[in-house]
Design a protein around this motif. Structure first.
Motif, PDB file in Angstrom:
ATOM      1  N   PHE A 139      -6.029 -11.708   2.819  1.00 25.99           N
ATOM      2  CA  PHE A 139      -7.211 -10.863   2.940  1.00 25.99           C
ATOM      3  C   PHE A 139      -6.706  -9.548   3.518  1.00 25.99           C
ATOM      4  O   PHE A 139      -6.114  -9.537   4.600  1.00 25.99           O
ATOM      5  N   ALA A 140      -6.921  -8.422   2.834  1.00 22.78           N
ATOM      6  CA  ALA A 140      -6.412  -7.145   3.325  1.00 22.78           C
ATOM      7  C   ALA A 140      -7.509  -6.094   3.319  1.00 22.78           C
ATOM      8  O   ALA A 140      -8.378  -6.084   2.450  1.00 22.78           O
ATOM      9  N   LEU A 141      -7.440  -5.221   4.305  1.00 19.75           N
ATOM     10  CA  LEU A 141      -8.369  -4.105   4.416  1.00 19.75           C
ATOM     11  C   LEU A 141      -7.552  -2.878   4.783  1.00 19.75           C
ATOM     12  O   LEU A 141      -6.796  -2.895   5.763  1.00 19.75           O
ATOM     13  N   ALA A 142      -7.666  -1.811   3.990  1.00 21.66           N
ATOM     14  CA  ALA A 142      -6.890  -0.588   4.204  1.00 21.66           C
ATOM     15  C   ALA A 142      -7.754   0.479   4.869  1.00 21.66           C
ATOM     16  O   ALA A 142      -8.980   0.381   4.889  1.00 21.66           O
ATOM     17  N   ALA A 143      -7.102   1.505   5.389  1.00 22.98           N
ATOM     18  CA  ALA A 143      -7.754   2.693   5.970  1.00 22.98           C
ATOM     19  C   ALA A 143      -8.699   2.355   7.109  1.00 22.98           C
ATOM     20  O   ALA A 143      -9.803   2.867   7.203  1.00 22.98           O
ATOM     21  N   VAL A 144      -8.242   1.496   8.017  1.00 24.26           N
ATOM     22  CA  VAL A 144      -9.031   1.116   9.179  1.00 24.26           C
ATOM     23  C   VAL A 144      -8.695   2.075  10.324  1.00 24.26           C
ATOM     24  O   VAL A 144      -7.543   2.454  10.510  1.00 24.26           O
ATOM     25  N   GLY A 146     -15.308  -1.925  -1.163  1.00 22.29           N
ATOM     26  CA  GLY A 146     -14.882  -1.161  -2.331  1.00 22.29           C
ATOM     27  C   GLY A 146     -13.425  -1.394  -2.661  1.00 22.29           C
ATOM     28  O   GLY A 146     -12.925  -2.520  -2.636  1.00 22.29           O
ATOM     29  N   ALA A 147     -12.712  -0.301  -2.937  1.00 22.17           N
ATOM     30  CA  ALA A 147     -11.291  -0.386  -3.302  1.00 22.17           C
ATOM     31  C   ALA A 147     -10.397  -0.570  -2.084  1.00 22.17           C
ATOM     32  O   ALA A 147      -9.193  -0.770  -2.230  1.00 22.17           O
ATOM     33  N   LEU A 148     -10.953  -0.499  -0.877  1.00 27.13           N
ATOM     34  CA  LEU A 148     -10.144  -0.641   0.337  1.00 27.13           C
ATOM     35  C   LEU A 148      -9.871  -2.094   0.707  1.00 27.13           C
ATOM     36  O   LEU A 148      -9.000  -2.384   1.506  1.00 27.13           O
ATOM     37  N   GLY A 149     -10.637  -3.016   0.153  1.00 26.68           N
ATOM     38  CA  GLY A 149     -10.445  -4.432   0.460  1.00 26.68           C
ATOM     39  C   GLY A 149      -9.851  -5.177  -0.710  1.00 26.68           C
ATOM     40  O   GLY A 149     -10.197  -4.916  -1.872  1.00 26.68           O
ATOM     41  N   THR A 150      -8.935  -6.096  -0.425  1.00 27.19           N
ATOM     42  CA  THR A 150      -8.333  -6.916  -1.480  1.00 27.19           C
ATOM     43  C   THR A 150      -8.164  -8.349  -1.005  1.00 27.19           C
ATOM     44  O   THR A 150      -8.054  -8.616   0.197  1.00 27.19           O
ATOM     45  N   ILE A 151      -8.142  -9.242  -1.954  1.00 28.90           N
ATOM     46  CA  ILE A 151      -7.826 -10.648  -1.709  1.00 28.90           C
ATOM     47  C   ILE A 151      -6.838 -11.029  -2.795  1.00 28.90           C
ATOM     48  O   ILE A 151      -7.170 -10.983  -3.980  1.00 28.90           O
TER      49      ILE A 151
END
Length: 185
Positions: free
Chosen positions: A73-78, A52-57
């Motif tokens: 490659f980023a993943l938030a709220a882990v 969803g909105a937690l992952g970005t490239i």
């Protein structure tokens, strides 16, 4: 990389079917597969987890120039407990991204277009005030390896693999701890 675009993908784009990204990251702790939607998605015989909105490239650029591109490659709220178990040696592993469409049944339209085939370089972490951790993996595409120094030293063992009769490097290890007096001749 896959062909630029297939008929099925072109038709889905013309019909304005919902677009999304698929990302595959070869991590030392196991290959991670994400898609830019919510929930689980099956494609190519594998399950992809919705970020969803937690992952970005960022940024993904298409160009005809021979340039080195860096993307993240980023993943938030882990969960910090998960991050604490991760191995951070991601260098020289693969990161891939596909542009895909969903059909009317919610399935992936055949032949998503691969838009990124990168080599991972390093991983970094950040923490929020709420205690959640963000993971960012930096990758590079193109010919960046031509600008990077070699990560190895030539040893007598490597020399003997290529040239079994060559003994020129046999004395190098003996020179390492020797004190030599250099005088002008």
């Amino acid at each position: 990389m896959s062909p630029p675009i297939t008929f099925r993908m072109a038709e889905a784009l013309r019909k304005r079917r919902p677009l999304f990204l698929l990302a595959e990251i070869e991590h030392p702790d196991g290959t991670a597969r994400f898609w830019s939607g919510v929930g689980r998605l099956r494609w190519n015989g594998l399950v992809w987890i919705g970020s969803g909105a937690l992952g970005t490239i960022t940024p993904i650029k298409r160009t005809s120039e021979l340039v080195i591109q860096e993307l993240t490659f980023a993943l938030a709220a882990v969960d910090p407990a998960i991050v604490a178990t991760l191995n951070d040696d991601v260098r020289n592993r693969a990161g891939r991204v596909w542009l895909a469409c969903l059909d009317r049944s919610g399935n992936v339209v055949a032949d998503p277009m691969q838009i990124v085939d990168a080599e991972l370089d390093y991983q970094s972490f950040s923490a929020s005030e709420e205690g959640k951790v963000g993971i960012a993996i930096t990758a590079r595409t193109g010919f960046y390896t031509l600008e990077r120094a070699l990560d190895e030293a030539w040893t007598t063992e490597e020399q003997k693999l290529l040239y079994p009769d060559d003994s020129g490097l046999d004395m190098i290890s003996g020179l390492q701890n020797q004190t030599l007096q250099w005088t002008p001749s």
